[in-house]
Write an enzyme that holds these catalytic residues in place. Structure first.
Site, mmCIF file in Angstrom:
data_model
loop_
_atom_site.group_PDB
_atom_site.id
_atom_site.type_symbol
_atom_site.label_atom_id
_atom_site.label_comp_id
_atom_site.label_asym_id
_atom_site.label_seq_id
_atom_site.Cartn_x
_atom_site.Cartn_y
_atom_site.Cartn_z
ATOM 1 C CG HIS A 31 7.461 3.362 -5.769
ATOM 2 N ND1 HIS A 31 8.787 3.545 -6.050
ATOM 3 C CD2 HIS A 31 7.334 3.578 -4.440
ATOM 4 C CE1 HIS A 31 9.449 3.838 -4.948
ATOM 5 N NE2 HIS A 31 8.582 3.871 -3.950
ATOM 6 N NE ARG A 32 9.525 7.250 -4.445
ATOM 7 C CZ ARG A 32 10.828 7.335 -4.268
ATOM 8 N NH1 ARG A 32 11.534 8.198 -4.977
ATOM 9 N NH2 ARG A 32 11.437 6.593 -3.367
ATOM 10 C CD GLU A 58 4.469 5.001 -2.400
ATOM 11 O OE1 GLU A 58 5.156 5.388 -3.358
ATOM 12 O OE2 GLU A 58 4.905 4.927 -1.240
ATOM 13 C CG ASP A 60 6.440 8.544 -0.675
ATOM 14 O OD1 ASP A 60 6.179 7.556 0.028
ATOM 15 O OD2 ASP A 60 7.131 8.477 -1.712
ATOM 16 C CG HIS A 73 10.706 9.573 -1.390
ATOM 17 N ND1 HIS A 73 12.046 9.713 -1.102
ATOM 18 C CD2 HIS A 73 10.358 8.330 -0.971
ATOM 19 C CE1 HIS A 73 12.482 8.604 -0.553
ATOM 20 N NE2 HIS A 73 11.481 7.744 -0.467
ATOM 21 C CD GLU A 132 6.406 5.849 3.160
ATOM 22 O OE1 GLU A 132 6.482 5.502 1.960
ATOM 23 O OE2 GLU A 132 7.371 5.852 3.936
ATOM 24 C CE LYS A 134 8.547 8.526 2.316
ATOM 25 N NZ LYS A 134 9.382 7.306 2.403
ATOM 26 C CD GLN A 158 3.175 3.261 1.708
ATOM 27 O OE1 GLN A 158 4.046 2.403 1.706
ATOM 28 N NE2 GLN A 158 2.989 4.088 0.688
ATOM 29 C CG ASP A 250 9.985 2.696 -9.313
ATOM 30 O OD1 ASP A 250 9.306 3.664 -8.953
ATOM 31 O OD2 ASP A 250 10.847 2.161 -8.587
#
Ligand code: G3P
Ligand code: CA
Length: 259
Positions: A31-32, A58, A60, A73, A132, A134, A158, A250
């Protein structure tokens, strides 16, 4: 075994995918990047995630004033840099003047905000990307960057925006898509509409139980859960026992124990 069956079902029903969105054990999405070990969305965060064996990194995506896609993000740079204001009010060159590491620790002072282009140039086909959108309006640009690097089969896309996902699906039906669901929308989720364009659902772990996972699997949708950071270590064992296909983590080292 249950996951193997859904994997085979997805293949047989024609929603065949290039990047694997389910495997016999748990899919681990950093995640990130490895965001508890390095500042999110920076090169060290992605390098550490890959070194630690994440299946996907991942990313964003936000768009700059001059139409470049950057790994961020938040809508603003306030939380993760020494600057202030909206990402969309900065050109990429202006964003590059900001320090995206010091907020995390002095060790990372001077780390830069990254463009998507830089990330795919750095890692190429050596990893898989879980991207993702955004905001809407970046889809063609995104696919163009991936396509030029021959990465369309290394990616999952996503979004909370069904419009964004449908736009991608219209252009390319092979890319695996995950519909993210806001918590308030989960009770109204229509799996037999979502499965017309997407291959899975992403939602907060606290909303998942075994019956929910079975319902999504019955609709040929995989389930990937994300966590509130402070709750992940308590919730991950439960969601794994419910049969989720993947987690946005995370805490990579801890999550790897569940593979
Ligand atoms: O993309 C899955 C998860 O990352 C969604 O939440 O707010 O961290 O982008 P957020
Ligand atoms: Ca995300």
């Amino acid at each position: 075994m249950k996951k193997l069956l859904i994997f085979i079902t997805i293949l047989l029903t024609g929603c065949s995918t290039e990047a694997a969105i389910t495997k016999d054990d748990l899919l681990i999405i950093a995640h990130r990047g490895d965001s508890s070990e390095a500042p999110e969305h920076t090169m060290p965060a992605y390098e550490k995630a890959i070194e630690s064996g994440a299946d996907f990194i991942e990313i964003d995506l936000m768009m700059t004033k001059n139409g470049k896609l950057v790994a961020m993000h938040d809508e603003t740079v306030d939380r993760t840099t020494n600057g202030k204001g909206k990402v969309s009010d900065y050109t990429l060159e202006q964003l590059k003047d900001l320090d995206a590491g010091s907020w995390f620790s002095n060790e990372y002072k001077g780390e830069k905000i990254l463009s998507l282009q830089e990330i795919v140039d750095r890692f190429g086909k050596g990893t898989q990307y879980y991207i993702e959108t955004k905001e809407t309006g970046m889809e063609e640009n995104l696919l163009d960057i991936l396509s030029k690097r021959n990465l369309l089969d290394n990616v999952v896309i996503q979004s909370f925006s069904s419009k964004s996902l449908m736009r991608i699906h219209k252009i390319n039906k092979e890319i695996p898509l995950i519909q993210l669901c806001e918590s308030v929308d989960v009770p109204y989720l229509k799996e037999n509409e979502i499965n017309q364009y997407a291959n899975g659902i992403g939602l907060n772990a606290r909303l998942v139980n075994e019956a929910f996972v079975e319902r999504m699997h019955a609709a040929n949708l995989v389930v990937h859960t994300f966590f509130n950071k402070d709750k992940e270590k308590n919730q991950i064992e439960d969601v794994v026992s419910y049969g989720v296909d993947g987690v946005f983590t995370d805490y990579l080292v801890n999550a790897k124990k569940y593979q």
